[in-house]
Design an enzyme around this catalytic site. Structure first.
Site, short mmCIF file in Angstrom:
data_model
loop_
_atom_site.label_atom_id
_atom_site.label_comp_id
_atom_site.label_asym_id
_atom_site.label_seq_id
_atom_site.Cartn_x
_atom_site.Cartn_y
_atom_site.Cartn_z
N TYR A 159 43.32 47.67 34.88
CA TYR A 159 43.62 46.24 34.75
C TYR A 159 42.37 45.46 34.30
O TYR A 159 42.42 44.68 33.34
CB TYR A 159 44.12 45.70 36.09
CG TYR A 159 44.49 44.23 36.08
CD1 TYR A 159 45.78 43.82 35.80
CD2 TYR A 159 43.53 43.25 36.33
CE1 TYR A 159 46.12 42.47 35.78
CE2 TYR A 159 43.85 41.90 36.31
CZ TYR A 159 45.14 41.52 36.04
OH TYR A 159 45.46 40.19 36.00
N GLY A 182 53.09 47.80 46.24
CA GLY A 182 52.85 48.66 45.08
C GLY A 182 53.99 48.69 44.09
O GLY A 182 54.05 49.54 43.21
N ASP A 188 50.38 34.89 39.98
CA ASP A 188 51.06 35.35 41.19
C ASP A 188 50.91 34.32 42.31
O ASP A 188 51.89 33.96 42.98
CB ASP A 188 50.48 36.69 41.67
CG ASP A 188 50.57 37.75 40.59
OD1 ASP A 188 51.12 37.47 39.52
OD2 ASP A 188 50.07 38.87 40.82
N GLY A 190 54.83 46.08 42.10
CA GLY A 190 54.65 45.08 41.05
C GLY A 190 55.22 43.72 41.41
O GLY A 190 55.41 42.87 40.55
N GLU A 241 53.16 38.34 30.15
CA GLU A 241 52.45 39.34 30.94
C GLU A 241 51.02 39.46 30.41
O GLU A 241 50.78 39.54 29.20
CB GLU A 241 53.19 40.68 30.82
CG GLU A 241 53.30 41.44 32.11
CD GLU A 241 54.00 40.69 33.24
OE1 GLU A 241 53.32 39.97 33.99
OE2 GLU A 241 55.22 40.83 33.36
N HIS A 242 50.07 39.46 31.33
CA HIS A 242 48.63 39.54 31.02
C HIS A 242 48.16 38.32 30.21
O HIS A 242 47.08 38.36 29.62
CB HIS A 242 48.30 40.85 30.30
CG HIS A 242 48.45 42.05 31.18
ND1 HIS A 242 47.44 42.52 31.99
CD2 HIS A 242 49.52 42.85 31.44
CE1 HIS A 242 47.87 43.58 32.69
NE2 HIS A 242 49.15 43.80 32.37
N SER A 276 53.67 41.88 43.65
CA SER A 276 52.49 41.16 44.12
C SER A 276 52.45 40.97 45.63
O SER A 276 52.19 39.87 46.13
CB SER A 276 52.44 39.80 43.41
OG SER A 276 51.11 39.45 43.25
N SER A 277 52.68 42.06 46.35
CA SER A 277 52.64 41.96 47.81
C SER A 277 51.24 41.62 48.30
O SER A 277 51.07 40.92 49.31
CB SER A 277 53.13 43.26 48.45
OG SER A 277 52.33 44.34 48.02
#
Ligand code: GLA
Length: 392
Positions: free
Chosen positions: A228, A129, A178, A131, A42-43, A133-134
């Site tokens: 972010y 919303g 993503d 998480g 993550e990140h 990644s819509s």
């Protein structure tokens, strides 16, 4: 607890509004685009590190037909609203869902890719919303369908890069994870991606007795309204300082924890702690792949829990709701591990647990969560689906 739209055209699981569009327009094309799941890493993507994403079975459908006018006329089934965007020079309304489409049109224009008018109807069960990644799914989906309709002949990696560029136009300086996953994912597999070289290999995650689950905190967020970009700025400051100190590094991916000690005189300790998380997280990605391939589920789960602790205490991207879910899941011996997934600040927790335990865990956690936060806990078992595709 499960909403799963099958790709079979005759299956009534497809959103009704998409079916209605197709019924009115028998020559329309149809595309399906999944969301993104991330097992770990993550990140790390914008630090040129490693990630282990896959695609969700929740997805967005796009039904498309040429419009004959130089506009994209886009109807959202979810918002029951139609927006017309001129194919050149459209306005990006940052407070409106159409910004994702408009941002793509700007990217496409910047790369001199020709676009003619289309009628587009989209809808799906990919929650916004949460998480998953819509927003990337919309941008990847639009580029994927434009590439097909306009016969640009671009490969999936180029589409992923253009989708990331489009996301940057909406104000989020995200990495490539993503978009890569949404376009390249393979059914039943995760992808180990090196975000520097963009080389990937698939990782088969056998699941006879174990199940990946998502617990949706119901805390919505839009990345542009979160810190972010600040997290990315912290990482960039550390790299800059390392370079100033003569280290030959271009990203946190190149650094070891011991390198950080030499920088402490010049940097805010909070930045160093965040960089330490990224360095440790990159190692966890490599480790978990070998655990998963050997079926060492508890060892894999321990890495998930370590990842969560780092995201919560060091990288500071969790929130009380996500921490609550993770700490409650840790009380069950049947749960190997759990962590917040995606950028954070809300969204979902990903857990690895014994299949049989699923109903029991959920039915206990749900009322506790409601009592603590007044929010409904969503839950769905994860199935790894294939990346974006054209169905007809
Ligand atoms: C968001 C971004 C990704 C990645 C994750 C965190 O989903 O779009 O590029 O940085 O957050 O891992």
């Amino acid at each position: 607890y499960r909403r799963n739209y099958a790709v079979d055209m005759t299956d009534f699981g497809m959103p009704e509004s998409v079916m209605a569009f197709l019924a009115r327009r028998p020559y329309a094309s149809l595309y399906r685009v999944p969301g993104r799941i991330n097992i770990i890493g993550e990140h790390t993507d914008y630090n040129e590190g490693w990630v282990l994403p896959a695609a969700s079975s929740q997805q967005i459908w796009f039904a498309v037909e040429p419009s004959g006018v130089p506009e994209l006329r886009i109807t959202s089934g979810l918002f029951a609203e139609t927006v017309a965007l001129p194919v050149s020079d459209c306005l990006i309304r940052l407070d409106h869902w159409s910004r994702y489409f408009a941002a793509v049109l700007h990217t496409v224009a910047a790369h001199h890719l020709p676009v003619t008018g289309l009628d587009i109807h989209f809808n799906g069960d990919l929650p916004a919303g949460a998480g998953l990644s819509s927003s990337s799914a919309i941008m990847c989906g639009l580029l994927f369908l434009l590439n097909d309709q306009m016969e640009w002949g671009l490969d999936k990696m180029t589409i992923a890069v253009l989708a990331r560029e489009s996301e940057h136009r909406t104000g989020v300086k995200g990495g490539i994870m993503d978009q890569f996953a949404i376009l390249h994912a393979e059914e039943g597999k995760a992808l180990l991606l090196d975000c520097r070289t963009l080389e990937a290999r698939s990782v088969v995650v056998p699941d006879s007795q174990w199940q990946w689950c998502l617990f949706d905190s119901g805390v919505p967020r839009q990345l542009v309204a979160t810190p972010y970009n600040d997290r990315k700025a912290s990482c960039d400051r550390v790299v800059k300082q390392a370079q100033a100190a003569g280290m030959s590094v271009t990203a946190l991916r190149d650094m070891e924890e011991s390198d950080l000690d030499n920088l402490s005189a010049h940097l805010d300790v909070a930045d160093l702690i965040k960089a330490g998380f990224i360095i440790a997280e990159n190692k966890r990605v490599q480790e978990i792949v070998s655990f998963l391939e050997q079926g060492l589920w508890n060892e894999a789960g321990t890495l998930l829990s370590q990842s969560h602790a780092g995201l919560r205490d060091d990288y500071l991207v969790s929130c009380p709701e996500l921490d609550f879910i993770v700490s409650h899941l840790a009380e069950y011996p049947e749960v190997a591990g759990a962590r917040m997934m995606g950028a954070g600040f809300g969204g979902c927790v990903l857990a690895l647990m014994e299949k049989d335990a699923f109903n029991d865990v959920f039915s206990k956690l749900k009322p506790d969560y409601l009592a603590a936060f007044g929010r409904r806990l969503g839950v769905f078992p994860v199935e790894f689906s294939a990346g974006a595709s054209k169905l007809r």
